[in-house]
Design a protein around this motif. Structure first.
Motif, PDB file in Angstrom:
ATOM      1  N   ALA A   1       3.131   6.724  -6.761  1.00 21.09           N
ATOM      2  CA  ALA A   1       2.442   7.461  -7.305  1.00 21.09           C
ATOM      3  C   ALA A   1       2.864   9.189  -6.999  1.00 21.09           C
ATOM      4  O   ALA A   1       2.724   9.899  -8.091  1.00 21.09           O
ATOM      5  CB  ALA A   1       0.947   7.348  -6.966  1.00 21.09           C
ATOM      6  N   ALA A   2       3.106   9.435  -5.828  1.00 19.76           N
ATOM      7  CA  ALA A   2       3.405  10.717  -5.560  1.00 19.76           C
ATOM      8  C   ALA A   2       4.902  11.054  -5.856  1.00 19.76           C
ATOM      9  O   ALA A   2       4.984  12.442  -6.270  1.00 19.76           O
ATOM     10  CB  ALA A   2       3.536  10.920  -3.814  1.00 19.76           C
ATOM     11  N   LEU A   3       5.890  10.282  -5.860  1.00 13.59           N
ATOM     12  CA  LEU A   3       7.349  10.620  -6.198  1.00 13.59           C
ATOM     13  C   LEU A   3       7.662  10.110  -7.410  1.00 13.59           C
ATOM     14  O   LEU A   3       8.829  10.565  -7.927  1.00 13.59           O
ATOM     15  CB  LEU A   3       8.250  10.069  -4.954  1.00 13.59           C
ATOM     16  N   GLY A   4       7.378   8.985  -8.116  1.00 14.70           N
ATOM     17  CA  GLY A   4       7.731   8.285  -8.945  1.00 14.70           C
ATOM     18  C   GLY A   4       8.722   7.162  -8.732  1.00 14.70           C
ATOM     19  O   GLY A   4       9.332   7.406  -7.765  1.00 14.70           O
ATOM     20  N   ARG A   5       8.883   6.232  -9.620  1.00 18.25           N
ATOM     21  CA  ARG A   5       9.546   5.197  -9.090  1.00 18.25           C
ATOM     22  C   ARG A   5      11.297   5.501  -9.031  1.00 18.25           C
ATOM     23  O   ARG A   5      11.664   4.803  -8.066  1.00 18.25           O
ATOM     24  CB  ARG A   5       9.590   4.070 -10.344  1.00 18.25           C
ATOM     25  N   ALA A   6      11.539   6.392  -9.729  1.00 18.21           N
ATOM     26  CA  ALA A   6      12.864   6.737  -9.868  1.00 18.21           C
ATOM     27  C   ALA A   6      13.616   7.213  -8.169  1.00 18.21           C
ATOM     28  O   ALA A   6      14.784   6.790  -7.697  1.00 18.21           O
ATOM     29  CB  ALA A   6      13.678   7.577 -10.654  1.00 18.21           C
ATOM     30  N   ALA A   7      12.557   7.832  -7.419  1.00 13.76           N
ATOM     31  CA  ALA A   7      12.963   8.470  -6.405  1.00 13.76           C
ATOM     32  C   ALA A   7      12.742   7.266  -5.182  1.00 13.76           C
ATOM     33  O   ALA A   7      13.398   7.890  -4.081  1.00 13.76           O
ATOM     34  CB  ALA A   7      11.987   9.659  -5.907  1.00 13.76           C
TER      35      ALA A   7
ATOM     36  N   ILE B   1       0.718  -1.347  -0.008  1.00 11.28           N
ATOM     37  CA  ILE B   1       0.116  -0.026  -0.162  1.00 11.28           C
ATOM     38  C   ILE B   1       0.754   1.310   0.127  1.00 11.28           C
ATOM     39  O   ILE B   1       0.657   2.098  -0.914  1.00 11.28           O
ATOM     40  CB  ILE B   1      -1.148  -0.020   1.241  1.00 11.28           C
ATOM     41  N   LEU B   2       1.847   1.487   0.774  1.00 15.65           N
ATOM     42  CA  LEU B   2       2.544   2.436   0.884  1.00 15.65           C
ATOM     43  C   LEU B   2       3.595   2.532  -0.235  1.00 15.65           C
ATOM     44  O   LEU B   2       3.990   3.701  -0.767  1.00 15.65           O
ATOM     45  CB  LEU B   2       3.583   2.571   2.259  1.00 15.65           C
ATOM     46  N   LEU B   3       4.163   1.454  -0.901  1.00 18.81           N
ATOM     47  CA  LEU B   3       4.987   1.397  -2.087  1.00 18.81           C
ATOM     48  C   LEU B   3       4.254   1.938  -3.130  1.00 18.81           C
ATOM     49  O   LEU B   3       4.751   2.970  -3.745  1.00 18.81           O
ATOM     50  CB  LEU B   3       5.256  -0.024  -2.349  1.00 18.81           C
ATOM     51  N   ALA B   4       2.882   1.583  -3.311  1.00 18.09           N
ATOM     52  CA  ALA B   4       1.940   2.448  -4.359  1.00 18.09           C
ATOM     53  C   ALA B   4       1.984   3.998  -4.039  1.00 18.09           C
ATOM     54  O   ALA B   4       1.923   4.454  -5.228  1.00 18.09           O
ATOM     55  CB  ALA B   4       0.953   1.673  -4.506  1.00 18.09           C
TER      56      ALA B   4
END
Ligand code: PA5
Length: 429
Positions: free
Chosen positions: A154-160, A147-150
């Motif tokens: 969504a908020a930061l983008g995968r690269a961050a 849940i937190l990963l998703a």
């Protein structure tokens, strides 16, 4: 030693028939000798990580690098984990409280309301995650993580995500290591031979400790001092954890006291008592043996439990755990106290009241013929907490030996885990 232990008031000389005779205690102490010898041999061989972890320093640079990354990037770090993967962090966090930078929140449960509240209050732009799971497959921790990963992706983008998330888990294939690999997250190894409830001195406790700025070397030094004092003692009576185990098991088996209350007079030790409760329960509760650990906090539980402790069934052994408090804290205004007819409080410090209450409770229990062990810390810091953690880990291992149970597994817990999973699989159809 950064703590003292007093067991005289567990003896018949102090509490009559409820206590152990000197001969019984001597006999039980002698029975700890084989366990002490095995622990000494394991220490010499370096074969038990429970005994080598306190001396380790080689793991600290990687832990520090991960902690520094999170300290720099985050205002708030959420630690996901449960049982042995969370209670150590909570125990250590209590040394500094919750008003830290970054703030650390420990999320243990999967109560949906708790998790929704956490998500609602979390500034994802400045949040980090520490995911702790030895097995890498605990559904509660993994559900929270997914849940937190998703939400973070969504908020930061995968690269961050790589600079915001650290995973602590065994180096093996598991749902957690697969996710970490997929997302390029850094993983710190959880020692496969160190069960969760014995892992507080390892990366499991050290990472949150460093995020909070605590001194892990002092924590481990305190633990090492306790370990060495116990294993180098000339005889079991001088090894504090062996004495504690002999008294606990003696009272459980000879006096049929099925419960052991740990009553701490120190708010900062409240999570420690939760940690102890798991350690004692999960390590010893096997083959119909073990005692039920009961958590209590002074002075609060004087007002909710003490009546039972003093006048209820004589089925409990007590440990009263105190930290030096006399002369400390705010002063009670003398004039106001006198005006209110509270002359005995006038000009006294809150710590005086706290210390007097702890002493009075211990003495009152003894007067009612309840066996009481006292443990006292001159001060609470990383070193003395490390000492206390090691004391109780050793005491538990030695108590397991006296009871004839294996201290490091928890086979009965697995059945419930399997059933939970099958209910979810059924529901998924
Ligand atoms: O001490 C233990 O073994 C347990 O409390 C575990 O730590 C707890 O069940 C969590 O397991 P894991 O760390 O594998 O997620």
């Amino acid at each position: 030693m950064s703590y003292s232990q007093e067991t005289e008031t567990c003896l018949a000389t102090a509490v009559g028939a409820a206590g152990l005779s000197a001969a019984e205690l001597s006999e039980d102490l002698a029975r700890t000798a084989p366990a002490l010898a095995r622990l000494r041999a394991a220490r010499a061989a370096g074969s038990l990580p429970h005994l080598t972890i306190a001396a380790r320093r080689d793991d600290l640079p990687a832990i520090e690098a991960a902690a520094a990354r999170l300290r720099a990037a985050c205002d708030e770090v959420v630690l996901l984990g449960t049982g042995g993967s969370s209670l150590g962090a909570r125990t250590l966090q209590a040394l500094v409280g919750t008003d830290t930078t970054p703030r650390l929140q420990v999320l243990e449960n999967v109560d949906p309301v708790t998790v929704e509240r956490l998500l609602a209050g979390l500034d994802l732009a400045r949040a980090g995650l520490v995911v702790v799971s030895k097995s890498g497959s605990t559904p509660e921790t993994l559900s929270q993580f997914l849940i937190l990963l998703a939400a973070m992706e969504a908020a930061l983008g995968r690269a961050a995500l790589a600079e915001r998330i650290v995973v602590v888990t065994e180096p093996k294939d598991s749902p957690l290591t697969r996710l970490a690999r997929e997302y390029g997250l850094s993983c710190l190894d959880h020692d496969p031979d160190l069960g969760g409830r014995y892992s507080v001195l390892s990366v499991v406790g050290a990472l949150p400790a460093r995020i909070l700025g605590l001194d892990v070397e002092k924590l481990r030094a305190g633990a090492q001092a306790t370990l060495d004092a116990a294993l180098d003692a000339a005889e079991p009576r001088e090894a504090a954890p062996a004495l504690g185990a002999a008294v606990a098991v003696g009272l459980a088996e000879r006096r049929r006291l099925p419960m052991s209350v740990l009553l701490a007079y120190c708010d900062r030790l409240d999570p420690f008592v939760l940690w102890y409760r798991q350690l004692w329960a999960e390590s010893l509760g096997k083959d119909g043996k073990g005692t039920t650990p009961v958590k209590a906090l002074g002075t609060v539980d004087q007002h909710s439990q003490l009546q039972l402790y003093l006048a209820g069934p004589a089925d409990k052994a007590y440990t009263v755990l105190t930290v030096e408090a006399a002369g400390q804290g705010p002063e009670i205004p003398a004039a106001l106290a006198a005006e209110a007819g509270l002359g005995y409080l006038a000009g006294r410090r809150l710590g005086d009241l706290f210390a007097a209450a702890g002493r009075a409770t211990a003495e009152t229990l003894v007067a009612e013929k309840r066996p009481v062990r006292r443990i006292h810390l001159a001060k609470l810091d990383e070193e003395s907490l490390g000492a206390l953690l090691m004391h109780f880990m050793l005491e538990t291992i030695i108590a397991a030996d006296l009871l004839g149970v294996a201290p490091f597994d928890q086979p009965a817990v697995e059945a419930g885990k399997r059933l939970t999973r099958s209910y979810l699989e059924e529901a998924a159809g």
